[in-house]
Design an enzyme around this catalytic site. Structure first.
Site, PDB file in Angstrom:
ATOM      1  N   HIS A 356       0.800  -1.223   0.000  1.00 17.08           N
ATOM      2  CA  HIS A 356       0.000   0.000   0.000  1.00 17.08           C
ATOM      3  C   HIS A 356       0.834   1.276   0.000  1.00 17.08           C
ATOM      4  O   HIS A 356       0.259   2.363   0.032  1.00 17.08           O
ATOM      5  CB  HIS A 356      -0.926   0.029   1.217  1.00 17.08           C
ATOM      6  CG  HIS A 356      -2.142  -0.818   1.075  1.00 17.08           C
ATOM      7  ND1 HIS A 356      -3.276  -0.405   0.429  1.00 17.08           N
ATOM      8  CD2 HIS A 356      -2.391  -2.084   1.489  1.00 17.08           C
ATOM      9  CE1 HIS A 356      -4.182  -1.370   0.444  1.00 17.08           C
ATOM     10  NE2 HIS A 356      -3.672  -2.393   1.084  1.00 17.08           N
ATOM     11  N   LYS A 544      -8.543  13.505   5.377  1.00 11.02           N
ATOM     12  CA  LYS A 544      -7.654  12.340   5.360  1.00 11.02           C
ATOM     13  C   LYS A 544      -6.651  12.489   6.496  1.00 11.02           C
ATOM     14  O   LYS A 544      -6.591  13.527   7.159  1.00 11.02           O
ATOM     15  CB  LYS A 544      -6.934  12.189   4.025  1.00 11.02           C
ATOM     16  CG  LYS A 544      -6.262  13.453   3.513  1.00 11.02           C
ATOM     17  CD  LYS A 544      -5.657  13.234   2.125  1.00 11.02           C
ATOM     18  CE  LYS A 544      -6.736  13.192   1.076  1.00 11.02           C
ATOM     19  NZ  LYS A 544      -6.706  12.041   0.225  1.00 11.02           N
ATOM     20  N   ARG A 545      -5.893  11.436   6.716  1.00 12.72           N
ATOM     21  CA  ARG A 545      -4.850  11.467   7.736  1.00 12.72           C
ATOM     22  C   ARG A 545      -3.926  12.662   7.490  1.00 12.72           C
ATOM     23  O   ARG A 545      -3.571  12.960   6.351  1.00 12.72           O
ATOM     24  CB  ARG A 545      -4.074  10.151   7.666  1.00 12.72           C
ATOM     25  CG  ARG A 545      -2.969   9.960   8.654  1.00 12.72           C
ATOM     26  CD  ARG A 545      -2.525   8.488   8.658  1.00 12.72           C
ATOM     27  NE  ARG A 545      -2.256   7.993   7.326  1.00 12.72           N
ATOM     28  CZ  ARG A 545      -1.042   7.948   6.761  1.00 12.72           C
ATOM     29  NH1 ARG A 545       0.009   8.403   7.417  1.00 12.72           N
ATOM     30  NH2 ARG A 545      -0.871   7.432   5.559  1.00 12.72           N
ATOM     31  N   LYS A 550       0.659  14.305   2.173  1.00 13.24           N
ATOM     32  CA  LYS A 550      -0.722  14.569   1.738  1.00 13.24           C
ATOM     33  C   LYS A 550      -0.983  16.063   1.567  1.00 13.24           C
ATOM     34  O   LYS A 550      -1.991  16.468   1.012  1.00 13.24           O
ATOM     35  CB  LYS A 550      -1.707  13.943   2.720  1.00 13.24           C
ATOM     36  CG  LYS A 550      -1.635  12.410   2.732  1.00 13.24           C
ATOM     37  CD  LYS A 550      -2.608  11.804   3.714  1.00 13.24           C
ATOM     38  CE  LYS A 550      -2.473  10.286   3.812  1.00 13.24           C
ATOM     39  NZ  LYS A 550      -2.972   9.592   2.613  1.00 13.24           N
ATOM     40  N   THR A 652      -8.541   6.556  -1.604  1.00 12.98           N
ATOM     41  CA  THR A 652      -9.924   6.112  -1.821  1.00 12.98           C
ATOM     42  C   THR A 652     -10.924   7.219  -1.521  1.00 12.98           C
ATOM     43  O   THR A 652     -12.060   7.149  -1.973  1.00 12.98           O
ATOM     44  CB  THR A 652     -10.254   4.869  -0.959  1.00 12.98           C
ATOM     45  OG1 THR A 652      -9.930   5.120   0.408  1.00 12.98           O
ATOM     46  CG2 THR A 652      -9.509   3.648  -1.462  1.00 12.98           C
ATOM     47  N   LYS A 656     -14.750   8.234  -3.249  1.00 18.04           N
ATOM     48  CA  LYS A 656     -15.985   8.518  -2.510  1.00 18.04           C
ATOM     49  C   LYS A 656     -16.530   9.895  -2.874  1.00 18.04           C
ATOM     50  O   LYS A 656     -17.738  10.074  -3.045  1.00 18.04           O
ATOM     51  CB  LYS A 656     -15.721   8.415  -1.005  1.00 18.04           C
ATOM     52  CG  LYS A 656     -15.308   7.028  -0.536  1.00 18.04           C
ATOM     53  CD  LYS A 656     -14.667   7.063   0.840  1.00 18.04           C
ATOM     54  CE  LYS A 656     -13.931   5.762   1.132  1.00 18.04           C
ATOM     55  NZ  LYS A 656     -13.035   5.871   2.298  1.00 18.04           N
TER      56      LYS A 656
END
Length: 820
Positions: A356, A544-545, A550, A652, A656
């Site tokens: 991942h 998100k985290r 990110k 992901t 969504k």
């Protein structure tokens, strides 16, 4: 299944009386919730038994999905939906003076996961059951989960997430299925002249792994698979009476606490030695217990152990369960008496591995001494696997010791778990096309060259039943009505919406659905943080985290840039924008926590400034989880997918958001690339460096963040503001670490390098959102192309190409009533 309101009401009152000895009027909210959950579970249990009987009778091949996380959310509402009794139950409760929504809200989120990895595992379990595929989950029953995030004066504070404070109505404890997991001790060799040496583990610390089984029902198809979660308990003597008698109260219970810590918390802070050791304990604990359980169940069916690989597959979700390889070898050799060669052939036919991440810190390694002392028998097996593998490498690459060292499982004093997983698995897959290419061409290039047939791609997917049908019923109903077909088992039918792309009446209906969802989220924001936001503004969302790659920092710097523009030109014409950010930072990840503080300071500054707050608002929502996500995704207009190119394996949340009609602003990273290809550049806002450009910078250098910041007035100003110019109430060095990461450490994740491109893309967003009809068309195209990102498709590919599973529909019986 069909249940009338009258039958439901009678059954509910009887269940309440039998469980609590109370009349309905005397019951608490918790009593009412547990009563309903117990009734639903009774119905599910009957199907659960029937499913297991069907698998047993057909001797069907089954897969066991091992994951350290399962981010499941709440069960009550989804189980009612999947059993197709939601309306009947809602109406029946209402007639008894009970609001179903109150019961749904009283259920805590299951604290079993953190981010995308755990939610993916949950989506996969949903798709397995809903497609009648025999597949089960295996994980840890965390008592406290990750943590409950509180924002206090802008800072993240971690509190225990005691989700098991009340009864978990959906689990069944099965102490008779417990397994013993062994830690520490030493290995005694027992010789026999007529047989090969045997290895006996002695002087070890035994830990009892007790399973708690949770049913995973398929969508209205009768299938109920199993999620088995393991809890750590002491074997015996949990209370040392002699120590207590001497007044040594701590030692009297220390053994119990040390054992139970294994299943207390998800991802214990690994900044100290003891917690890092605890992580390794957790990983071996659930892998060993799970594999012991699988083999025991298999043997109970009186099937030939030598044919185990014909009947099961074990899939490891990232490197956390990589110990499945040596542990399965141990069980087959030490407990089942197989020789090394046969055990290895079976193991490498049973275990499959999904990678991942390419982030070096996530490709786990363990110090040799820690591994050896904690898992002595497993260490012996890993050393043997490594020795045999290195012998093959030396034969294949004579005179290349450095290559052998890089590819080895053990080198430089550490055990490399990703290498172990690749060597011991029959399939190794990435989770997006670009991620799989990076694994093959860069991160695992040498292993790929040696094992080319093992590697493949399976782009991630998300379950539309949770993220569209359940989370966004208004949109789901509109789409089903437009297409003339229900979408529960046919997400690919969403593609037929392309025929309606220019239907302005449908676009207006989509706008009204979105507006209602935005009003719902706006009301939640008002309750949660006391900020009033305009549902007609652009809802710009990143959830998100919190992590440097990110790039929540890039988003925040752009918000500050917008604020600067509005301050400089009070008449600046921009689309009103509400920026919504949510996510947790790991407790010891101080840089990420500093970014959270920065975002919250921006919120205080901007939301409190009457000169701009009619056009710009900033909201950070604390303790992001599944229930909040089900509010956010349907309401979003813009989906922020802005990770540094090459760093996000898939993502992901992008899927969504897309499924719910948000348009993506994103880099060419992970599944963004495939989303962009699906919808076209007219329906996506691309920006930033490409994967090739990022890798070239890392390889060849040539980027100076300080020089770029000095040459760009926007960036220079943002840096000065970070250094304290804008936040006089804070210590001047509050954001010193952020400034250092950008300038002194040369902006590892290219925040400054991509800023100009990002700001230009955001300007295109602003222009596009002004034409609401055109925006609705973009939204519709994104929805139409989202079916290909369903986890049903992903699981179908796993089932056919990796696991070799076929659907095993459970024979249907006549409709039954909820158990009275």
């Amino acid at each position: 299944m069909f249940v009338t309101k009258a039958e439901f009401k009678r059954s509910y009152k009887r269940k309440m009386s039998s469980m609590f000895g109370k009349a309905l009027e005397e019951a608490s909210l918790a009593d009412k919730y547990i009563t309903l959950a117990s009734m639903i579970r009774d119905t599910i249990n009957e199907r659960w038994v029937r499913t297991n009987e069907s698998y047993l009778e057909q001797e069907t091949r089954q897969v066991y999905y091992f994951s350290l996380e399962f981010l499941l959310g709440r069960f009550l509402e989804s189980n009612l939906l999947y059993l197709d009794i939601c309306d009947t139950v809602r109406q029946g409760l209402s007639e008894m003076g009970i609001d179903l929504e109150d019961l749904i809200e009283s259920e805590p989120d299951a604290g079993l996961g953190n981010g995308g990895l755990g939610r993916l595992a949950a989506c996969f379990l949903d798709s397995l059951a809903s497609q009648a595929l025999p597949g089960h989950g295996c994980g840890i029953r965390y008592k406290y989960g990750l943590f409950a995030q509180k924002i206090i004066d802008g800072y993240q504070v971690e509190l225990p997430d005691n989700w098991l404070r009340e009864t978990n109505a959906w689990e069944i404890r099965k102490p008779d299925k417990a397994a013993i997991v062994k830690f520490g001790g030493r290995i005694k060799t027992v010789s026999d002249e007529k047989k090969s040496p045997r290895f006996e583990h002695v002087d070890y610390l035994p830990v009892k792994a007790v399973p708690y089984d949770m049913p995973i029902p398929g969508y209205r198809n009768g299938t109920v698979n199993t999620l088995r979660l393991w809890s750590a308990e002491v074997v015996d003597n949990e209370f040392d009476f002699s120590s207590f008698s001497r007044g040594d109260y701590i030692n009297a219970v220390s053994n119990r606490y040390a054992v139970e810590a294994i299943s207390e918390v998800l991802y214990p802070d690994d900044s100290n030695y003891k917690n890092r050791q605890l992580r390794l304990k957790q990983q071996y604990f659930f892998v060993s217990a799970g594999l012991q359980s699988i083999v025991r169940r298999y043997k109970k069916k009186k099937l030939d152990i030598h044919r185990l690989a014909d009947h099961i597959a074990v899939h490891i979700n990232d490197t956390h369960p990589a110990l499945a390889v040596p542990e399965l070898m141990r069980i087959l050799m030490d407990e089942e008496g197989l020789g090394w060669d046969e055990a290895w052939r079976m193991t490498t036919r049973i275990v499959a591995y999904t990678n991942h991440t390419i982030m070096p810190e996530a490709l786990e390694t363990w110090p040799y001494e820690v591994f050896r002392d904690l898992l002595p028998r497993i260490m012996m097996i890993v050393e043997e696997i490594n020795a045999r593998f290195c012998a093959r490498l030396q034969k294949a690459y004579p005179g290349e010791p450095e290559r052998v060292r890089r590819m080895a499982i053990i080198s430089d004093g550490v055990i490399k778990m990703a290498n172990l997983a690749v060597v011991g698995a029959f399939s190794v897959n990435g989770v997006a096309e670009v991620h799989s290419q990076l694994l093959q061409n860069s991160v695992m290039r040498e292993l790929y060259e040696f094992f080319p047939k093992k590697f493949n791609n399976k782009t991630n997917g998300v379950t539309h039943r949770r993220w569209l049908i359940k989370a966004n019923p208004g949109l789901s109903s509109l789409l089903s009505e437009t297409l003339g077909t229900p979408l529960a088992h046919q997400p690919e039918k969403l593609a037929d919406l392309m025929a309606h792309a220019d239907d302005k009446a449908l676009g207006e209906q989509l706008r009204l659905v979105k507006r209602a969802n935005k009003e719902r989220l706006a009301a939640f924001i008002q309750r949660a943080v006391g900020v009033t936001v305009d549902p007609d503004s652009l809802f710009d969302v990143q959830v998100k985290r919190i992590h440097a790659y990110k790039r929540q920092l890039l988003n925040a710097l752009h918000v500050l840039h917008l604020y600067n523009q509005l301050r400089d030109d009070p008449d600046l014409d921009i689309v009103p924008r509400t920026v919504i950010i949510a996510g947790k930072a790991a407790p010891s990840y101080y840089y990420a926590k500093n970014i959270i503080k920065f975002i919250n300071e921006l919120a205080v500054l901007i939301n409190g400034d009457p000169r701009v707050n009619d056009r710009l608002k900033v909201v950070f929502l604390e303790n992001y989880g599944i229930q909040m996500a089900e509010l956010i995704f349907p309401a979003a207009d813009l989906s922020e997918q802005i990770s540094t190119a090459s760093k996000e394996a898939s993502g992901t949340s992008n899927m969504k958001f897309m499924m719910n009609g948000a348009v993506t602003i994103g880099t060419d990273d992970g599944a963004n690339i495939e989303i962009r290809a699906a919808v076209g550049d007219d329906n996506f806002f691309p920006f930033g460096l490409s994967v090739g450009e990022v890798l070239r910078y890392y390889r060849e250098g040539g980027y100076s963040a300080a020089a770029l910041a000095a040459s760009d007035q926007r960036l220079s100003r943002l840096i000065r503001q970070l250094q304290g110019e804008l936040f006089p109430r804070l210590p001047q060095d509050e954001f010193h670490n952020i400034v250092r990461s950008l300038l002194d450490y040369n902006d590892e994740f290219f925040v400054l390098r991509d800023f100009g491109s990002y700001a230009a893309a955001q300007a295109r967003v602003d222009a596009a959102f002004r034409d609401r009809a055109a925006w609705q068309r973009m939204s519709l195209v994104n929805i139409a192309q989202s079916g290909r990102f369903s986890s049903d498709r992903t699981i179908g590919l796993y089932a056919s190409e990796i696991w070799k599973l076929t659907p095993c529909p459970v024979p249907q019986r006549s409709p039954v009533l909820i158990q009275k």
